[in-house]
Design a protein around this motif. Structure first.
Motif, PDB file in Angstrom:
ATOM      1  N   ASN A   1       0.822  -1.255  -0.034  1.00 14.23           N
ATOM      2  CA  ASN A   1      -0.047   0.116  -0.044  1.00 14.23           C
ATOM      3  C   ASN A   1       0.861   1.277  -0.135  1.00 14.23           C
ATOM      4  O   ASN A   1       0.732   1.898   0.858  1.00 14.23           O
ATOM      5  N   GLY A   2       2.060   1.181  -0.800  1.00 12.57           N
ATOM      6  CA  GLY A   2       2.568   2.458  -1.118  1.00 12.57           C
ATOM      7  C   GLY A   2       3.817   2.865  -0.236  1.00 12.57           C
ATOM      8  O   GLY A   2       4.316   3.774  -0.214  1.00 12.57           O
ATOM      9  N   GLN A   3       4.162   1.554   0.565  1.00  9.45           N
ATOM     10  CA  GLN A   3       5.402   1.687   1.550  1.00  9.45           C
ATOM     11  C   GLN A   3       6.389   0.651   1.126  1.00  9.45           C
ATOM     12  O   GLN A   3       6.128  -0.613   0.703  1.00  9.45           O
ATOM     13  N   THR A   4       7.539   1.060   1.330  1.00 11.06           N
ATOM     14  CA  THR A   4       8.886   0.085   1.561  1.00 11.06           C
ATOM     15  C   THR A   4       8.799  -0.100   3.067  1.00 11.06           C
ATOM     16  O   THR A   4       8.486   0.499   3.663  1.00 11.06           O
ATOM     17  N   PRO A   5       9.663  -1.015   3.366  1.00  4.93           N
ATOM     18  CA  PRO A   5      10.140  -1.563   4.680  1.00  4.93           C
ATOM     19  C   PRO A   5      10.596   0.138   5.502  1.00  4.93           C
ATOM     20  O   PRO A   5      10.285   0.366   6.464  1.00  4.93           O
ATOM     21  N   GLY A   6      11.363   0.777   4.512  1.00  3.43           N
ATOM     22  CA  GLY A   6      11.932   2.204   5.346  1.00  3.43           C
ATOM     23  C   GLY A   6      10.653   3.265   5.456  1.00  3.43           C
ATOM     24  O   GLY A   6      10.840   3.908   6.390  1.00  3.43           O
ATOM     25  N   LYS A   7       9.859   3.443   4.514  1.00  3.71           N
ATOM     26  CA  LYS A   7       8.731   4.147   4.421  1.00  3.71           C
ATOM     27  C   LYS A   7       7.930   3.583   5.456  1.00  3.71           C
ATOM     28  O   LYS A   7       7.213   4.526   6.202  1.00  3.71           O
ATOM     29  N   LYS A   8       7.770   2.300   5.784  1.00  7.66           N
ATOM     30  CA  LYS A   8       6.712   1.867   6.967  1.00  7.66           C
ATOM     31  C   LYS A   8       7.407   2.522   8.146  1.00  7.66           C
ATOM     32  O   LYS A   8       6.500   2.722   9.023  1.00  7.66           O
ATOM     33  N   ILE A   9       8.599   2.318   8.347  1.00 10.64           N
ATOM     34  CA  ILE A   9       9.368   2.426   9.639  1.00 10.64           C
ATOM     35  C   ILE A   9       9.191   4.076  10.005  1.00 10.64           C
ATOM     36  O   ILE A   9       9.086   4.510  11.051  1.00 10.64           O
ATOM     37  N   LEU A  10       9.466   5.060   8.842  1.00 10.36           N
ATOM     38  CA  LEU A  10       9.202   6.502   8.940  1.00 10.36           C
ATOM     39  C   LEU A  10       7.777   6.916   8.873  1.00 10.36           C
ATOM     40  O   LEU A  10       7.599   8.099   8.832  1.00 10.36           O
ATOM     41  N   LYS A  11       6.872   5.894   8.777  1.00 14.42           N
ATOM     42  CA  LYS A  11       5.556   6.350   8.770  1.00 14.42           C
ATOM     43  C   LYS A  11       5.052   7.392   7.629  1.00 14.42           C
ATOM     44  O   LYS A  11       4.462   8.241   7.750  1.00 14.42           O
ATOM     45  N   ILE A  12       5.686   7.076   6.568  1.00  9.65           N
ATOM     46  CA  ILE A  12       5.461   7.858   5.236  1.00  9.65           C
ATOM     47  C   ILE A  12       4.759   7.060   3.903  1.00  9.65           C
ATOM     48  O   ILE A  12       5.297   5.619   4.158  1.00  9.65           O
TER      49      ILE A  12
ATOM     50  N   PRO B   1      -3.200   4.711  -5.211  1.00 13.33           N
ATOM     51  CA  PRO B   1      -2.542   4.407  -6.663  1.00 13.33           C
ATOM     52  C   PRO B   1      -2.713   3.145  -7.257  1.00 13.33           C
ATOM     53  O   PRO B   1      -2.961   2.120  -6.690  1.00 13.33           O
ATOM     54  N   SER B   2      -2.538   3.434  -8.480  1.00 16.38           N
ATOM     55  CA  SER B   2      -2.673   1.941  -9.288  1.00 16.38           C
ATOM     56  C   SER B   2      -1.276   1.378  -9.620  1.00 16.38           C
ATOM     57  O   SER B   2      -0.387   2.136  -9.103  1.00 16.38           O
ATOM     58  N   PHE B   3      -1.128   0.391 -10.133  1.00  9.72           N
ATOM     59  CA  PHE B   3      -0.009  -0.326 -10.695  1.00  9.72           C
ATOM     60  C   PHE B   3       0.577   0.583 -11.627  1.00  9.72           C
ATOM     61  O   PHE B   3       1.862   0.657 -11.427  1.00  9.72           O
ATOM     62  N   SER B   4       0.087   1.304 -12.470  1.00  9.41           N
ATOM     63  CA  SER B   4       0.586   2.013 -13.434  1.00  9.41           C
ATOM     64  C   SER B   4       1.293   3.353 -12.593  1.00  9.41           C
ATOM     65  O   SER B   4       2.457   3.830 -13.091  1.00  9.41           O
ATOM     66  N   ASN B   5       0.691   3.781 -11.668  1.00 11.70           N
ATOM     67  CA  ASN B   5       1.263   4.972 -10.995  1.00 11.70           C
ATOM     68  C   ASN B   5       2.574   4.762 -10.314  1.00 11.70           C
ATOM     69  O   ASN B   5       3.337   5.236 -10.280  1.00 11.70           O
ATOM     70  N   TYR B   6       2.756   3.502  -9.577  1.00 11.03           N
ATOM     71  CA  TYR B   6       3.761   3.141  -8.993  1.00 11.03           C
ATOM     72  C   TYR B   6       4.830   2.848 -10.089  1.00 11.03           C
ATOM     73  O   TYR B   6       6.217   3.034 -10.028  1.00 11.03           O
ATOM     74  N   LEU B   7       4.504   2.064 -11.222  1.00 16.35           N
ATOM     75  CA  LEU B   7       5.345   1.785 -12.087  1.00 16.35           C
ATOM     76  C   LEU B   7       5.804   3.017 -12.770  1.00 16.35           C
ATOM     77  O   LEU B   7       7.295   2.924 -13.023  1.00 16.35           O
ATOM     78  N   ILE B   8       5.356   4.204 -12.976  1.00 19.33           N
ATOM     79  CA  ILE B   8       6.064   5.317 -13.769  1.00 19.33           C
ATOM     80  C   ILE B   8       6.641   6.027 -12.634  1.00 19.33           C
ATOM     81  O   ILE B   8       7.934   6.304 -13.227  1.00 19.33           O
ATOM     82  N   ARG B   9       6.569   5.965 -11.342  1.00 16.92           N
ATOM     83  CA  ARG B   9       7.419   6.657 -10.607  1.00 16.92           C
ATOM     84  C   ARG B   9       8.813   5.913 -10.182  1.00 16.92           C
ATOM     85  O   ARG B   9       9.765   6.025 -10.098  1.00 16.92           O
ATOM     86  N   TRP B  10       8.410   4.470 -10.352  1.00 14.49           N
ATOM     87  CA  TRP B  10       9.719   3.568 -10.285  1.00 14.49           C
ATOM     88  C   TRP B  10      10.792   3.721 -11.454  1.00 14.49           C
ATOM     89  O   TRP B  10      11.746   3.511 -11.270  1.00 14.49           O
TER      90      TRP B  10
ATOM     91  N   ASP C   1       7.463  11.343  -9.564  1.00 15.57           N
ATOM     92  CA  ASP C   1       6.143  11.591  -9.058  1.00 15.57           C
ATOM     93  C   ASP C   1       5.198  12.382  -9.861  1.00 15.57           C
ATOM     94  O   ASP C   1       4.039  12.301 -10.179  1.00 15.57           O
ATOM     95  N   ILE C   2       5.760  13.520 -10.535  1.00 14.03           N
ATOM     96  CA  ILE C   2       5.085  14.416 -11.186  1.00 14.03           C
ATOM     97  C   ILE C   2       4.407  13.745 -12.263  1.00 14.03           C
ATOM     98  O   ILE C   2       3.212  13.937 -12.704  1.00 14.03           O
ATOM     99  N   LEU C   3       4.893  12.734 -12.883  1.00 12.98           N
ATOM    100  CA  LEU C   3       4.794  12.207 -14.231  1.00 12.98           C
ATOM    101  C   LEU C   3       3.635  11.260 -13.770  1.00 12.98           C
ATOM    102  O   LEU C   3       2.701  10.666 -14.565  1.00 12.98           O
ATOM    103  N   ALA C   4       3.976  10.568 -12.601  1.00  9.69           N
ATOM    104  CA  ALA C   4       2.866   9.594 -12.089  1.00  9.69           C
ATOM    105  C   ALA C   4       1.776  10.048 -11.257  1.00  9.69           C
ATOM    106  O   ALA C   4       0.769   9.324 -10.927  1.00  9.69           O
ATOM    107  N   LYS C   5       1.648  11.455 -11.197  1.00  7.68           N
ATOM    108  CA  LYS C   5       0.769  12.259 -10.355  1.00  7.68           C
ATOM    109  C   LYS C   5       0.445  11.635  -8.852  1.00  7.68           C
ATOM    110  O   LYS C   5      -0.460  11.319  -8.342  1.00  7.68           O
ATOM    111  N   THR C   6       1.545  11.555  -8.269  1.00 12.45           N
ATOM    112  CA  THR C   6       1.963  11.032  -6.959  1.00 12.45           C
ATOM    113  C   THR C   6       2.523  11.656  -6.096  1.00 12.45           C
ATOM    114  O   THR C   6       3.277  12.664  -6.670  1.00 12.45           O
ATOM    115  N   THR C   7       2.595  11.757  -4.860  1.00  6.23           N
ATOM    116  CA  THR C   7       3.547  12.329  -4.057  1.00  6.23           C
ATOM    117  C   THR C   7       3.716  11.548  -2.626  1.00  6.23           C
ATOM    118  O   THR C   7       3.068  10.423  -2.793  1.00  6.23           O
TER     119      THR C   7
END
Length: 238
Positions: A75-86, A96-105, A135-141
């Motif tokens: 759900n939008g987190q890596t282990p590092g993001k989960k620990i930092l609560k972001i 976010p859809s798979f395409s959102n995650y794919l573009i930012r990756w 993020d800009i291209l994937a419309k995420t933050t």
């Protein structure tokens, strides 16, 4: 770091605090530490089994897709993001859809790998929504998920003695809407400008009134608090 306004499915605008550059870098460093530990374990087994190259190749494949796989399945987190609560969120508040995650990756190559992170950091600092190029291209933050947990931050509240149901339409409230009501209450109480507070409260009240079929002149703050108590009363008596 600034806040970002997100429109919910009920057309209520809620502000979330953006993750800072420091938090995002720290999350990445924690992910590198996690990968290093996994790498050492893999090499230990490779040494014991005598198939070092094969095991190294098996490790490199998930390593390449590390952030993509974790963000998709966590759900939008890596282990590092989960620990930092972001976490990663779309700019409009939808999941976010798979395409959102794919573009930012895919654009990690430009934001991080080829520019040593300089491109990503500059975009985050300069932009208003804390977005790197991907993020800009994937419309995420990336937003913060930390919240203080207490009885005031849950859907459960104390019901006053001799309390009577105010809005019979409260039976139509979906449990998933309760956290939204809490966020609206918190934002009304947080806003300092009286005009902005009133306008936000009236907009939020109007949208929910239309959704539930309620007619009232009750003040927005009291309105949302009443809905939550009504909901608890209805479900307590079931």
């Amino acid at each position: 770091m600034a806040n970002v306004g997100i429109e919910t499915t009920q057309n209520v605008r809620i502000n979330f605090q953006l993750a800072s550059v420091g938090e995002r870098i720290s999350a990445s460093l924690l992910d590198l530490l996690f990968l290093f530990v996994v790498y050492m374990i893999v090499m230990l087994f490779a040494g014991l089994l005598g198939e070092g190259f094969v095991w190294l190749m098996l490790f490199m494949i998930p390593l390449f897709f590390y952030s993509l796989l974790f963000e998709v399945f966590m759900n939008g987190q890596t282990p590092g993001k989960k620990i930092l609560k972001i976490k990663v969120s779309t700019a409009d508040g939808s999941a976010p859809s798979f395409s959102n995650y794919l573009i930012r990756w895919m654009f990690r190559l430009v934001d991080i790998s080829l520019t040593y992170g300089i491109c990503g950091i500059l975009c985050i600092v300069i932009g208003e929504k804390g977005q790197r190029l991907g993020d800009i291209l994937a419309k995420t933050t990336v937003i913060k998920t930390k919240r203080k947990v207490s009885i005031e931050n849950t859907i459960l509240v104390d019901i006053p003695d001799n309390y009577e149901l105010v809005f019979s339409e409260s039976k139509n409230i979906n449990e998933k809407d309760l956290p939204l009501f809490k966020k609206v209450i918190a934002q009304i109480e947080t806003l300092e400008d009286p005009v902005e507070k009133l306008q936000f409260g009236l907009r939020a009240r109007k949208n929910v009134m239309e959704q539930l079929g309620i007619k009232t002149e009750m003040q927005p703050l009291q309105f949302f608090k009443t809905l939550i108590v009504d909901y608890n009363l209805i479900h307590r008596d079931r």
